[in-house]
Write an enzyme that holds these catalytic residues in place. Structure first.
Site, PDB file in Angstrom:
ATOM      1  N   SER A 195     -17.250  35.315 -15.216  1.00  0.00           N
ATOM      2  CA  SER A 195     -16.777  34.527 -14.081  1.00  0.00           C
ATOM      3  C   SER A 195     -17.865  34.128 -13.083  1.00  0.00           C
ATOM      4  O   SER A 195     -17.877  32.976 -12.622  1.00  0.00           O
ATOM      5  CB  SER A 195     -15.662  35.282 -13.352  1.00  0.00           C
ATOM      6  OG  SER A 195     -14.542  35.435 -14.179  1.00  0.00           O
ATOM      7  N   ASN A 435     -19.830  50.565 -13.519  1.00  0.00           N
ATOM      8  CA  ASN A 435     -19.280  49.423 -12.793  1.00  0.00           C
ATOM      9  C   ASN A 435     -17.759  49.587 -12.654  1.00  0.00           C
ATOM     10  O   ASN A 435     -17.189  50.562 -13.162  1.00  0.00           O
ATOM     11  CB  ASN A 435     -19.643  48.135 -13.532  1.00  0.00           C
ATOM     12  CG  ASN A 435     -18.868  47.997 -14.818  1.00  0.00           C
ATOM     13  OD1 ASN A 435     -18.803  48.921 -15.619  1.00  0.00           O
ATOM     14  ND2 ASN A 435     -18.259  46.847 -15.025  1.00  0.00           N
ATOM     15  N   CYS A 437     -15.018  48.491 -14.047  1.00  0.00           N
ATOM     16  CA  CYS A 437     -14.155  48.675 -15.212  1.00  0.00           C
ATOM     17  C   CYS A 437     -14.807  49.498 -16.307  1.00  0.00           C
ATOM     18  O   CYS A 437     -14.294  49.572 -17.419  1.00  0.00           O
ATOM     19  CB  CYS A 437     -13.702  47.316 -15.748  1.00  0.00           C
ATOM     20  SG  CYS A 437     -12.492  46.522 -14.668  1.00  0.00           S
ATOM     21  N   GLU A 439     -17.445  49.330 -18.236  1.00  0.00           N
ATOM     22  CA  GLU A 439     -18.126  48.863 -19.443  1.00  0.00           C
ATOM     23  C   GLU A 439     -19.645  48.916 -19.325  1.00  0.00           C
ATOM     24  O   GLU A 439     -20.351  48.744 -20.321  1.00  0.00           O
ATOM     25  CB  GLU A 439     -17.683  47.437 -19.819  1.00  0.00           C
ATOM     26  CG  GLU A 439     -18.208  46.328 -18.923  1.00  0.00           C
ATOM     27  CD  GLU A 439     -17.278  46.014 -17.772  1.00  0.00           C
ATOM     28  OE1 GLU A 439     -17.383  44.908 -17.210  1.00  0.00           O
ATOM     29  OE2 GLU A 439     -16.448  46.878 -17.442  1.00  0.00           O
ATOM     30  N   THR A 656     -12.560  41.209 -19.866  1.00  0.00           N
ATOM     31  CA  THR A 656     -12.436  39.750 -20.038  1.00  0.00           C
ATOM     32  C   THR A 656     -11.079  39.215 -19.606  1.00  0.00           C
ATOM     33  O   THR A 656     -10.479  38.401 -20.295  1.00  0.00           O
ATOM     34  CB  THR A 656     -12.737  39.318 -21.495  1.00  0.00           C
ATOM     35  OG1 THR A 656     -11.693  39.752 -22.370  1.00  0.00           O
ATOM     36  CG2 THR A 656     -14.074  39.870 -21.963  1.00  0.00           C
TER      37      THR A 656
END
Length: 853
Positions: A195, A435, A437, A439, A656
């Site tokens: 994004s 981070n 989330c 990942e 995503t």
């Protein structure tokens, strides 16, 4: 007479005939008859975009019976986009040359928004108007409401999707030929940049990073503690990052516990939780610059004296009101897990006051975050102990109750860290946090630079097979390899362009050169290949697909090192010794598995044994594929990386959320969430269907009224009159047993050198024991971070599976009442409506506080 407020600030009477003509033009463009399918009754003043939204909702409600009406809704939305950017009736213009001319004129109107040098490159790029029409209605809606499109200074839309893709490609490439390559991959939806690329390319805040990791030291400000990363200094950095559309992960473990001494004021400390409230409020105010909701991760190491307060910070009565802009996770080490699972028969686990450790041992803060059972602590640094078994149960109960906390497994996380303990900018490089989330595990000032491969694009049309090996031949392995290589080049180019405005962060970023090539559309790929998500064939496929991407990504990074030079710390890294990080990680995980597997029930031992076998078989398969396609084998790659790699890590699988909507496919490595669900947006509640699932049923003559009713009621095929193999293939996230969720995440993780964001979905009736064994198995199988979410464990969700009767009744009401709007509203009021849409519709169900990719 009711009135319509337009985005330019003008007000005009509502004209039903004008609205009807716009719908008919959209229907004509789509080649569809509407027959009054979107008649709207307006009984209040309304904004023009809200009015359009209501038309689309009405069309989409009826599209389940008449799928072509979804195309009308898309055409109507695209017509509004074109009208705002290009002028009236542009849908009637079929010439690519006309599109190009008007697009360049629109770019020129962005003066003051984009950098002047952008125009020269944009003029040389041939645009693809067909890209606009290739997107789904949801993708176009995200594009306009989710701030992927830039707006002019008057807040009017300034870009079509194909224009925005050109802006992203040229901004990263800074070269026409490379820009054409990137543009081809983006507009074919093979590579989807994260994004922030869409938000910020060519703007004054050209930050492409999705998220950051920041260390917080035990002090208020660097004014009184020069050189330290104090609480308010990190808060300022966080604000700047959120403003540019990024998320932040912080570890609060260095803060002294609540009630501890504060010598400077002769007072007592308020503890990490109180300061987390400060960071939570900071994001609530900024809301990522109006681009999307703020995303934050807060972690605390399990040895911290306030660990029990942390575990309960978002449970019980607090779960819907406290720290709502945070995901939270407990960082645990192997010593804790072995005690919790009775591998180590002594359950006592020490609690450590970080302030005392620093003062007594005189060690650096990062070394506190490295604490393991081997570290000899002074007696007064240990402030007690906990029973690891009991504490683990408390973590489990919190996750069962609200989805928080998750777990971060420190040893798993660092097992693929190619720079473990290397001195970077004066600190040993240890991944201590993640981070938002999870990942991207990392150290202080680490950055998430993400782009995603859309796996659906690599399933060959008209291909079928019975065995797994036959189905694997239905994948375009050559195309997937080339896309991985282009993705690595795209991400590496972005490292040198992206800027945060924080000099030290940017410098560290360019020294480490972390990139995160990920995937989306795995669930849809499996459906196309007719492989159920909950199956060993799926576990094997994801293992092989990620292995193939990793091999090509790392090889391309080695090629880039020969062209541009390796990353700064390469010679101190594992690569310089010929060590491939994921292979080192695999050997660590599976050697530990042999030591701890006896602590698991026989059925879980069997799962671990089989995944281990699949992983090592994939190594052999990968070598065979490398020889077949002229790529280096693992042994050859081991030799090649000794000569240099450009990036310290190359892969990361993000959730995503938004980007998968843009691509029109499923999120990350998640299963299909539901076949029908409700999404809360600003105009009300939208009904959405998983159209590939509906089309699969239609193609087999199974989409009957009875099946439709069953799907609408529950979002699943569980009670539908269809064959069991179809139910198995189209099983949704809540139907799939948690063990398959964990296995799929663990299988993918074997070939990803960073992390994987995934939610272990559980139905509302899942037990605490389910959560217990999900956490326990995830650790043993090498998962780096795990989050469970039990359906309805929170009072408010972004999406709900199925369509409940009372909501169906409301949606079926043909009388649509629009929200009131003040008659003296101004252009700024109208613009604010659009901003709010972006914030509300930009949420990601797989990342509880925001969207990370």
């Amino acid at each position: 007479m009711y009135r319509v407020l337009k985005l330019n600030g003008s007000v005009e009477p509502f004209q039903p005939e004008k609205l009807r003509r716009s719908i008919e033009r959209a229907a004509q463009d789509a080649g569809v008859e509407v027959d009054g399918a979107a008649d709207i009754k307006v009984e209040r003043d309304v904004g023009s975009w809200e009015l359009a939204d209501l038309v689309h909702v009405e069309l989409l409600k009826k599209a389940i019976e008449r799928p072509e009406l979804a195309e009308v809704a898309k055409s109507h939305l695209l017509g509004r986009i074109y009208k705002e950017i290009f002028g009236r009736d542009f849908l009637r213009v079929k010439s690519d040359e006309e599109y190009q001319r008007r697009a360049l004129a629109a770019f020129e109107k962005l003066a003051g928004v984009i950098k002047p040098e952008a125009l020269e490159l944009l003029r040389q790029l041939k645009l693809r108007p067909e890209f606009d029409r290739s997107l789904s209605y949801n993708a176009l809606r995200l594009f306009t409401n989710g701030n992927y499109a830039l707006r002019r200074l008057d807040f009017q839309l300034a870009e079509t999707p194909s224009m925005a893709a050109a802006r992203v490609a040229t901004a990263v490439a800074r070269d026409v030929e490379r820009a054409r390559l990137y543009y081809d991959y983006i507009t074919s939806l093979k590579l989807i940049p994260a994004s922030p690329y869409w938000f910020n390319a060519w703007t004054s805040k050209e930050m492409f990073a999705s998220c950051f990791i920041l260390m917080i030291e035990d002090c208020l400000s660097s004014i009184t503690h020069p050189g330290k990363r104090c609480i308010y200094d990190v808060l300022t950095r966080s604000g700047l990052i959120q403003q540019a559309g990024g998320g932040v992960g912080y570890d609060f473990s260095l803060l002294r516990p609540e009630g501890d001494v504060v010598r400077g004021s002769a007072g007592v400390a308020s503890g990490p939780i109180s300061f987390m409230k400060l960071f939570d409020a900071n994001v609530e105010v900024i809301k990522q610059g109006g681009k999307r909701r703020g995303a934050q991760m807060g972690t605390l190491h399990v040895w911290h004296p306030d660990i029990r307060k942390f575990i309960k910070a978002k449970t019980g009565e607090l779960k819907d009101v406290h720290l709502q802009n945070f995901n939270i996770s407990v960082v645990v080490d192997d010593a804790f897990m072995e005690k919790a699972l009775d591998v180590d028969k002594d359950p006592n686990y020490p609690l450590v006051n970080p302030r005392i450790v620093v003062e007594k041992l005189g060690i650096k803060p990062i070394e506190v975050l490295e604490l393991t059972r081997e570290v000899q602590l002074p007696k007064d640094a240990t402030v007690g102990s906990v029973n690891a078994k009991e504490l683990f149960r408390e973590i489990v109960e919190g996750a069962w109750d609200s989805g928080d906390p998750g777990l971060i497994f420190k040893s798993n996380m660092n097992a693929s860290n190619s720079l473990l303990y290397v001195n970077v900018d004066g600190d040993r490089y240890v991944w201590f946090g993640t981070n938002p989330c999870a990942e991207v595990p990392g150290a202080d000032k680490d950055v998430c630079n993400l782009t995603h491969i859309n796996l659906v694009k690599f399933v060959k049309e008209g291909c079928s097979g019975r065995t797994l090996e036959e189905k694997l031949e239905c994948i375009d392995w050559a195309g997937l390899a080339e896309t991985a290589r282009v993705g690595v080049r795209f991400l590496d180019d972005a490292v040198d362009i992206s800027t945060t405005g924080m000099k030290d962060v940017d410098e560290t970023y360019r020294k480490i050169r972390k990139i995160g090539l990920g995937v989306m559309g795995l669930a849809e790929m499996l459906i196309k290949l007719e492989i159920p998500y909950a199956s060993w064939d799926a576990v094997t496929l994801v293992n092989r697909v990620l292995a193939w991407i990793y091999l090509n990504a790392l090889d391309e990074s080695a090629e880039l090192a020969r062209e541009r030079g390796p990353f700064k710390y390469f010679h101190q890294s594992d690569y310089a010794r010929g060590v491939i990080p994921v292979l080192k990680y695999q050997d660590f995980v599976w050697s530990r598995w042999e030591r701890v597997r006896a602590a698991y029930p026989p059925e879980y031992r069997e799962l671990g044994d089989r995944l281990k076998a699949i992983t090592y078989e994939t190594r052999r398969w990968l070598d065979a594929m490398a020889k077949r396609f002229g790529k280096p084998t693992l042994a050859e790659l081991s030799e090649k990386v000794k000569g240099g790699v450009r990036n310290s890590v190359v892969m990361s699988v993000a959730p995503t959320g938004r980007t998968s909507i843009l691509a029109g496919t499923t999120s990350g490595v998640e299963p299909v969430f539901a076949l029908a669900f409700l999404r809360n947006v600003t105009v009300g509640t939208l009904v959405e269907y998983y159209w590939p699932g509906v089309e699969y049923l239609r193609a087999r003559g199974l989409w009957t009224p009875e099946v439709r009713r069953a799907v609408e009621e529950s979002g699943m095929l569980r009670d539908a009159p269809v064959p069991e193999d179809v139910k198995h293939l189209l099983a949704t996230a809540m139907e799939i047993h948690w063990a398959w969720h964990v296995l799929m995440q663990a299988s993918a993780q074997q070939w990803v050198d960073q992390g994987i964001s995934k939610t272990i979905n559980m139905p509302a009736n899942a037990t605490k024991d389910d959560v217990y064994w999900a956490f326990a198995l995830a650790w043993a199988l090498g998962v780096k971070g795990i989050t469970v979410y039990r359906d309805k464990s929170k009072s408010v969700q972004v999406i709900y599976t199925g369509i409940k009767q009372e909501i169906k009744k409301k949606l079926a009401d043909t009388k649509i009442v629009v929200k009131p709007l003040s008659l003296d509203a101004t252009i700024s009021d109208a613009a604010e409506q659009v901003k709010l849409k972006a914030l509300e519709e930009g949420k990601d169900p797989y990342c509880k506080t925001g969207e990370c990719g």
